[in-house]
Design an enzyme around this catalytic site. Sequence first.
Site, PDB file in Angstrom:
ATOM      1  CG  ASP A   1      -0.362   0.240   2.514  1.00  8.47           C
ATOM      2  OD1 ASP A   1       0.897   0.311   2.596  1.00  8.47           O
ATOM      3  OD2 ASP A   1      -1.099   0.375   3.506  1.00  8.47           O
TER       4      ASP A   1
ATOM      5  CB  CYS B   1       1.081  -2.330   4.672  1.00 15.01           C
ATOM      6  SG  CYS B   1       0.867  -3.332   6.154  1.00 15.01           S
ATOM      7  N   GLY B   2       2.596  -0.339   6.103  1.00 14.02           N
ATOM      8  CA  GLY B   2       3.290   0.419   7.133  1.00 14.02           C
ATOM      9  C   GLY B   2       3.828  -0.489   8.232  1.00 14.02           C
ATOM     10  CB  THR B   3       2.209  -2.393  10.805  1.00 12.28           C
ATOM     11  OG1 THR B   3       1.048  -2.886  10.096  1.00 12.28           O
ATOM     12  CG2 THR B   3       1.889  -1.057  11.447  1.00 12.28           C
TER      13      THR B   3
ATOM     14  CB  ILE C   1      -0.263  -5.823  11.053  1.00 10.19           C
ATOM     15  CG1 ILE C   1       0.925  -5.872  12.033  1.00 10.19           C
ATOM     16  CG2 ILE C   1      -1.469  -6.560  11.649  1.00 10.19           C
ATOM     17  CD1 ILE C   1       0.714  -5.071  13.307  1.00 10.19           C
TER      18      ILE C   1
ATOM     19  CG  HIS D   1      10.193 -24.852  12.176  1.00 13.51           C
ATOM     20  ND1 HIS D   1      10.296 -24.657  13.539  1.00 13.51           N
ATOM     21  CD2 HIS D   1      11.381 -25.403  11.790  1.00 13.51           C
ATOM     22  CE1 HIS D   1      11.481 -25.071  13.967  1.00 13.51           C
ATOM     23  NE2 HIS D   1      12.162 -25.515  12.921  1.00 13.51           N
ATOM     24  CG  ASN D   2       5.753 -21.732  10.234  1.00 10.46           C
ATOM     25  OD1 ASN D   2       6.422 -20.749  10.545  1.00 10.46           O
ATOM     26  ND2 ASN D   2       5.279 -22.579  11.134  1.00 10.46           N
TER      27      ASN D   2
ATOM     28  NE  ARG E   1       3.565   4.345   7.755  1.00 13.62           N
ATOM     29  CZ  ARG E   1       2.256   4.406   7.540  1.00 13.62           C
ATOM     30  NH1 ARG E   1       1.403   3.876   8.406  1.00 13.62           N
ATOM     31  NH2 ARG E   1       1.785   5.002   6.473  1.00 13.62           N
TER      32      ARG E   1
ATOM     33  NE  ARG F   1      10.194 -30.803  15.053  1.00 10.72           N
ATOM     34  CZ  ARG F   1      11.340 -30.386  14.478  1.00 10.72           C
ATOM     35  NH1 ARG F   1      11.952 -31.126  13.574  1.00 10.72           N
ATOM     36  NH2 ARG F   1      11.865 -29.215  14.830  1.00 10.72           N
ATOM     37  CG  HIS F   2       8.286 -28.785  10.779  1.00 10.31           C
ATOM     38  ND1 HIS F   2       8.033 -28.189  11.993  1.00 10.31           N
ATOM     39  CD2 HIS F   2       9.628 -28.995  10.724  1.00 10.31           C
ATOM     40  CE1 HIS F   2       9.176 -28.018  12.638  1.00 10.31           C
ATOM     41  NE2 HIS F   2      10.156 -28.504  11.894  1.00 10.31           N
TER      42      HIS F   2
HETATM   43  C1  RB5 Z   1      -1.785   2.790   6.421  1.00 11.61           C
HETATM   44  O1  RB5 Z   1      -1.845   3.986   7.103  1.00 11.61           O
HETATM   45  C2  RB5 Z   1      -1.542   1.643   7.391  1.00 11.61           C
HETATM   46  O2  RB5 Z   1      -2.683   1.429   8.155  1.00 11.61           O
HETATM   47  C3  RB5 Z   1      -1.139   0.384   6.652  1.00 11.61           C
HETATM   48  O3  RB5 Z   1      -0.022   0.635   5.881  1.00 11.61           O
HETATM   49  C4  RB5 Z   1      -0.811  -0.820   7.510  1.00 11.61           C
HETATM   50  O4  RB5 Z   1       0.111  -0.506   8.495  1.00 11.61           O
HETATM   51  C5  RB5 Z   1      -1.964  -1.576   8.011  1.00 11.61           C
HETATM   52  O5  RB5 Z   1      -1.836  -2.613   8.666  1.00 11.61           O
END
Ligand code: RB5
Length: 147
Positions: free
Chosen positions: A8, A65-67, A69, A98-99, A109, A132-133
Site C-alpha cells: 500500500d 505496508c506500514g506495519t 500487519i 517449519h511453516n 515503518r 514432523r512439520h
Molecule cells: C496505512 O496507514 C496503514 O494502516 C497500513 O499501511 C498498515 O500498516 C496496516 O496494517
Amino acid sequence: MKIAIACDHGGLRLKEVLKNYLETNGYMVEDFGTYSEDSCDYPDYAGKAAKAVASGMCDRGIVVCGTGIGVSITANKVKGIRCALCHDVFSAKATRAHNDTNMIAMGQRVIGEGLAIEILSAWLEGEYEGGRHDQRIAKMMAYERDE
Ligand code: RB5
C-alpha cells in the site's frame, strides 16, 4: 522463481527496494501495485499478490505496508497462503524451515531497508525441513476446509 510483490502507500518505498533486490538477483517479479504514495486500501493489493501465489501463477509472494500487519492478515485469508510477518532474520529462516511459508510480510515503518533485504534473502534461500512439520501444516490448512 517468480515472485509476486504488492504494497500500500505505507509500504511503497520498501517494496521498490525489495523489487530492485529481486530483479538484480535474477528473480522474476510480478508487481501488483500500488505504484504511488496516494492513500489506498492494502487489501486491494495484498489480495492480488496472494491470489497469484495461491493460483500458482507466482511461486512466492512479498507484501509490504506500514506495519506489515494488514497485508499479512489479508494474504492469510486467501486459501493456500501461509504468510509470515517477519522483522528479524531468525524468524524468516524459521518460518521457511517449519511453516513452509509461501509469502512474507514486512512493515516499512518498522524496519530499515538493509535489514529488510537480509530478511528477504534468508527467507528466499531457506529450505522447508518437512518431517514432523508436515502434519502440523496439514492440521493448520485443515482449518481452511473447516475440518
Ligand atoms: C496505512 O496507514 C496503514 O494502516 C497500513 O499501511 C498498515 O500498516 C496496516 O496494517
